[in-house]
Design an enzyme around this catalytic site. Structure first.
Site, PDB file in Angstrom:
ATOM      1  N   ARG A  52       1.495   2.854  -4.873  1.00 55.38           N
ATOM      2  CA  ARG A  52       0.448   2.352  -3.798  1.00 55.38           C
ATOM      3  C   ARG A  52      -0.074   3.773  -3.120  1.00 55.38           C
ATOM      4  O   ARG A  52       0.597   4.885  -3.429  1.00 55.38           O
ATOM      5  CB  ARG A  52       0.949   1.415  -2.955  1.00 55.38           C
ATOM      6  CG  ARG A  52       2.064   1.935  -2.118  1.00 55.38           C
ATOM      7  CD  ARG A  52       2.395   1.544  -0.764  1.00 55.38           C
ATOM      8  NE  ARG A  52       3.550   1.786  -0.060  1.00 55.38           N
ATOM      9  CZ  ARG A  52       3.789   2.760   0.543  1.00 55.38           C
ATOM     10  NH1 ARG A  52       2.873   3.726   0.544  1.00 55.38           N
ATOM     11  NH2 ARG A  52       5.073   3.089   1.122  1.00 55.38           N
ATOM     12  N   GLY A  53      -1.158   3.412  -2.350  1.00 57.31           N
ATOM     13  CA  GLY A  53      -1.493   4.583  -1.487  1.00 57.31           C
ATOM     14  C   GLY A  53      -0.667   4.637  -0.222  1.00 57.31           C
ATOM     15  O   GLY A  53       0.160   3.786  -0.022  1.00 57.31           O
ATOM     16  N   ILE A  84       5.196   7.270   3.279  1.00 59.29           N
ATOM     17  CA  ILE A  84       6.619   6.525   3.407  1.00 59.29           C
ATOM     18  C   ILE A  84       6.762   5.595   4.508  1.00 59.29           C
ATOM     19  O   ILE A  84       6.074   5.714   5.758  1.00 59.29           O
ATOM     20  CB  ILE A  84       7.513   7.551   3.570  1.00 59.29           C
ATOM     21  CG1 ILE A  84       9.137   6.727   3.276  1.00 59.29           C
ATOM     22  CG2 ILE A  84       7.735   8.177   4.993  1.00 59.29           C
ATOM     23  CD1 ILE A  84      10.416   7.932   2.893  1.00 59.29           C
ATOM     24  N   THR A  85       7.254   4.411   4.223  1.00 58.50           N
ATOM     25  CA  THR A  85       7.356   3.366   5.331  1.00 58.50           C
ATOM     26  C   THR A  85       8.439   2.400   5.154  1.00 58.50           C
ATOM     27  O   THR A  85       9.156   2.712   4.055  1.00 58.50           O
ATOM     28  CB  THR A  85       6.066   2.334   5.215  1.00 58.50           C
ATOM     29  OG1 THR A  85       6.252   1.593   6.445  1.00 58.50           O
ATOM     30  CG2 THR A  85       6.088   1.568   3.970  1.00 58.50           C
ATOM     31  N   HIS A 145      10.492  -1.228   4.986  1.00 54.56           N
ATOM     32  CA  HIS A 145      10.531  -2.786   5.014  1.00 54.56           C
ATOM     33  C   HIS A 145      11.885  -3.288   5.198  1.00 54.56           C
ATOM     34  O   HIS A 145      12.792  -2.834   4.593  1.00 54.56           O
ATOM     35  CB  HIS A 145       9.787  -3.366   3.602  1.00 54.56           C
ATOM     36  CG  HIS A 145       8.579  -2.891   3.115  1.00 54.56           C
ATOM     37  ND1 HIS A 145       7.658  -2.991   3.930  1.00 54.56           N
ATOM     38  CD2 HIS A 145       8.422  -2.200   2.152  1.00 54.56           C
ATOM     39  CE1 HIS A 145       6.396  -2.468   3.466  1.00 54.56           C
ATOM     40  NE2 HIS A 145       6.916  -2.126   2.189  1.00 54.56           N
ATOM     41  N   ILE A 187      -0.408  -0.328   6.100  1.00 55.28           N
ATOM     42  CA  ILE A 187      -1.338  -1.009   4.929  1.00 55.28           C
ATOM     43  C   ILE A 187      -1.156   0.098   3.723  1.00 55.28           C
ATOM     44  O   ILE A 187      -1.659   1.202   4.135  1.00 55.28           O
ATOM     45  CB  ILE A 187      -2.813  -1.323   5.244  1.00 55.28           C
ATOM     46  CG1 ILE A 187      -2.699  -2.285   6.184  1.00 55.28           C
ATOM     47  CG2 ILE A 187      -3.493  -1.708   4.054  1.00 55.28           C
ATOM     48  CD1 ILE A 187      -4.000  -3.009   6.719  1.00 55.28           C
ATOM     49  N   CYS A 236       4.737   6.718   7.803  1.00 53.79           N
ATOM     50  CA  CYS A 236       3.475   6.939   7.191  1.00 53.79           C
ATOM     51  C   CYS A 236       2.778   8.393   7.164  1.00 53.79           C
ATOM     52  O   CYS A 236       1.596   8.617   7.123  1.00 53.79           O
ATOM     53  CB  CYS A 236       2.254   6.047   8.059  1.00 53.79           C
ATOM     54  SG  CYS A 236       2.542   4.442   7.500  1.00 53.79           S
TER      55      CYS A 236
END
Length: 238
Positions: free
Chosen positions: A94-95, A98-99, A101, A167, A197
């Site tokens: 994805r674009g 780092i995130t 979840h 996102i 991010c």
């Protein structure tokens, strides 16, 4: 235009990624083989022609994901330290950077044909953001955007904005994958192991941290689906 909504509950990240890819591949193949102008349409085919794809709702066990253009240095601890803390790590397509979840976070993966919806990728991302902005407003939270930074932010014009929703999207042949991650009652301590991010000067937030109360996840799901339906002009059904 319609899209099928599937609530997956709690699902391990890799299994959900594989499900996304399967739905994505099927929708791309459907586009490839769809006749440009069929001479006649049965009732069944007419109904199928209104199908824009699938929207997945899910929570994941703790996991960190790094986008294709992300920087590994934004992971502030070792992979071994993540595993010791009970989290997984994936480098994905994805674009974004780092995130995290994890439990208490609503992740929404729309696998949709944007051509059938009649919108481009930028308008699609704007619609995702607006759906979240309208959702959190239902809980008394004023949120907005920051130019050049995707996602939804609390106090976007302040000295230290706080991201409440990340996102990251992939699109090929105008079919989408990945999507949004809205912090509902997420343990924000997980974000201390990364520069979320890729930012070092901005914080993170959740509906719970902003309101001081727990909001039922099912209620948030209903709000997000409702506003996604409005913003994308598509009927999302279960």
């Amino acid at each position: 235009m319609r899209a099928h909504c599937r609530d997956l509950g709690l699902m391990e990240y890799r299994s959900c990624w594989e499900l996304q890819q399967k739905l994505f591949d099927a929708l791309v193949e459907k586009k490839r083989t769809r006749p440009a102008q069929p001479e006649t349409k049965s009732a069944e085919k007419a109904c199928a022609d209104t199908d824009a794809g699938t929207v997945l709702l899910v929570e994941h066990p703790p996991v960190y994901t790094l986008g294709k253009s992300g920087h590994a240095e934004n992971l502030l601890v070792s992979r071994e330290a993540l595993e010791a803390a009970g989290a997984q790590f994936f480098h994905i397509d994805r674009g974004g950077d780092i995130t995290f979840h994890g439990p208490g976070q609503l992740v929404v993966y729309p696998i949709l044909d944007l051509e059938r919806l009649g919108i481009g990728l930028r308008d699609y991302i704007d619609a995702l953001e607006e759906a979240v902005i309208r959702t959190v407003a239902e809980y008394g939270i004023a949120a907005g955007r920051i130019a050049g930074a995707s996602g939804v932010w609390i106090d976007p014009a302040g000295r230290r904005p706080r991201k409440i929703c990340a996102i990251g999207v992939r699109s090929s042949r105008y079919v989408t994958m990945h999507g949004l991650a809205l912090n509902v009652s997420t343990d924000l301590g997980w974000f201390s192991r990364i520069n979320p991010c890729g930012f070092t000067d901005r914080g993170v937030a959740s509906i719970a941290s902003e309101t001081g109360r727990e909001v039922p996840m099912d209620d948030v799901k209903k709000q997000v689906v409702k506003f996604l339906s409005v913003e994308l002009n598509v009927e999302i059904y279960k």
